[in-house]
Design an enzyme around this catalytic site. Structure first.
Site, PDB file in Angstrom:
ATOM      1  N   HIS A  17     -90.764 -18.915  97.666  1.00 21.73           N
ATOM      2  CA  HIS A  17     -89.866 -17.810  97.299  1.00 21.73           C
ATOM      3  C   HIS A  17     -90.357 -17.055  96.060  1.00 21.73           C
ATOM      4  CE1 HIS A  17     -87.167 -19.260 100.335  1.00 21.73           C
ATOM      5  NE2 HIS A  17     -87.212 -20.469  99.786  1.00 21.73           N
ATOM      6  N   THR A  26     -65.001  -3.287  96.293  1.00 20.09           N
ATOM      7  CA  THR A  26     -65.821  -3.904  97.343  1.00 20.09           C
ATOM      8  C   THR A  26     -66.915  -4.802  96.792  1.00 20.09           C
ATOM      9  OG1 THR A  26     -67.332  -2.028  97.265  1.00 20.09           O
ATOM     10  CG2 THR A  26     -65.525  -1.903  98.871  1.00 20.09           C
ATOM     11  N   HIS A  49     -83.048 -18.631  96.892  1.00 22.85           N
ATOM     12  CA  HIS A  49     -84.170 -17.885  97.473  1.00 22.85           C
ATOM     13  C   HIS A  49     -84.533 -16.626  96.701  1.00 22.85           C
ATOM     14  CE1 HIS A  49     -84.062 -19.738 101.810  1.00 22.85           C
ATOM     15  NE2 HIS A  49     -84.042 -20.653 100.848  1.00 22.85           N
ATOM     16  N   ASP A  91     -64.457  -2.890  87.371  1.00 21.15           N
ATOM     17  CA  ASP A  91     -63.742  -1.632  87.194  1.00 21.15           C
ATOM     18  C   ASP A  91     -62.243  -1.947  87.191  1.00 21.15           C
ATOM     19  OD1 ASP A  91     -63.023  -1.917  89.841  1.00 21.15           O
ATOM     20  OD2 ASP A  91     -63.990  -0.086  90.557  1.00 21.15           O
ATOM     21  N   CYS A 105     -65.916  -4.981  91.573  1.00 20.47           N
ATOM     22  CA  CYS A 105     -65.192  -3.730  91.802  1.00 20.47           C
ATOM     23  C   CYS A 105     -64.393  -3.943  93.082  1.00 20.47           C
ATOM     24  CB  CYS A 105     -66.124  -2.515  91.833  1.00 20.47           C
ATOM     25  SG  CYS A 105     -67.321  -2.471  93.175  1.00 20.47           S
TER      26      CYS A 105
HETATM   27  C1  RB5 Z   1     -62.622   2.338  93.365  1.00 17.96           C
HETATM   28  O1  RB5 Z   1     -61.630   2.969  94.079  1.00 17.96           O
HETATM   29  C2  RB5 Z   1     -63.684   1.796  94.306  1.00 17.96           C
HETATM   30  O2  RB5 Z   1     -64.429   2.858  94.821  1.00 17.96           O
HETATM   31  C3  RB5 Z   1     -64.561   0.803  93.600  1.00 17.96           C
HETATM   32  O3  RB5 Z   1     -63.782  -0.226  93.094  1.00 17.96           O
HETATM   33  C4  RB5 Z   1     -65.629   0.130  94.445  1.00 17.96           C
HETATM   34  O4  RB5 Z   1     -65.105  -0.415  95.598  1.00 17.96           O
HETATM   35  C5  RB5 Z   1     -66.869   0.917  94.685  1.00 17.96           C
HETATM   36  O5  RB5 Z   1     -67.861   0.421  95.228  1.00 17.96           O
END
Ligand code: RB5
Length: 149
Positions: free
Chosen positions: A137, A71, A102, A12, A69
């Site tokens: 596995h 996180t 695995h 993203d 993204c």
């Molecule tokens: C965007 O602000 C954020 O929500 C996205 O990059 C991500 O971390 C979502 O899981």
């Protein structure tokens, strides 16, 4: 390296510079990078990008997918909704190796707000150089696939 040496990359808007660093890194290793964007910093919803990358892997067009993204979590959740996708979020090299050995993961997700570029590239290397161990596995991975039925 496998016969299919194509890797799809996407992110993203939060992870464009890291995605581009990963693209250059794996390209230098001989992988063919299929970068499906985005390139502009406008807000881009991670589910749409995760799905698009996952479909490239699920159809066999690309051997692996690397998705990012903020996180790594949201885009991973979206990718895992596509049949035949096994995607894990990794913030360490041990996990990146183990999801190949695995879980026979075919996609890797990284959080650009979680890890720096140096660690992210090491995570990518750990994922791409590890092989599925098979053996005990295999039936476990088949049980994951059975959940798609
Ligand atoms: C965007 O602000 C954020 O929500 C996205 O990059 C991500 O971390 C979502 O899981």
């Amino acid at each position: 390296m496998t016969a299919n040496n194509r890797i799809v990359l996407t992110s993203d808007h939060t992870a464009i510079p890291l995605r581009q660093a990963i693209a250059a890194h794996v390209s230098a290793q001989g992988w063919v990078v299929v970068d499906i964007g985005p390139t502009a910093p406008d807000s881009t919803p991670y589910p749409k990008q995760g799905e698009a990358a996952a479909r490239r892997v699920a159809t066999g067009d690309c051997r692996f997918g690397i998705i990012l993204c903020g996180t790594g979590q949201g885009i991973m959740m979206a990718a895992n909704k596509v049949r035949a996708i096994r995607c894990g979020v990794c913030a360490d090299t041990f996990s990146a190796r183990m999801i190949r050995q695995h879980n026979d993961a075919n996609m890797l997700s990284i959080g650009a707000r979680v890890v720096g570029e140096g660690l992210a590239l090491d995570i990518v290397d750990a994922f791409l150089t590890a092989q599925f161990d098979g053996g005990r596995h295999t039936p476990r991975v088949e049980m994951i696939t059975a959940l798609e039925a």
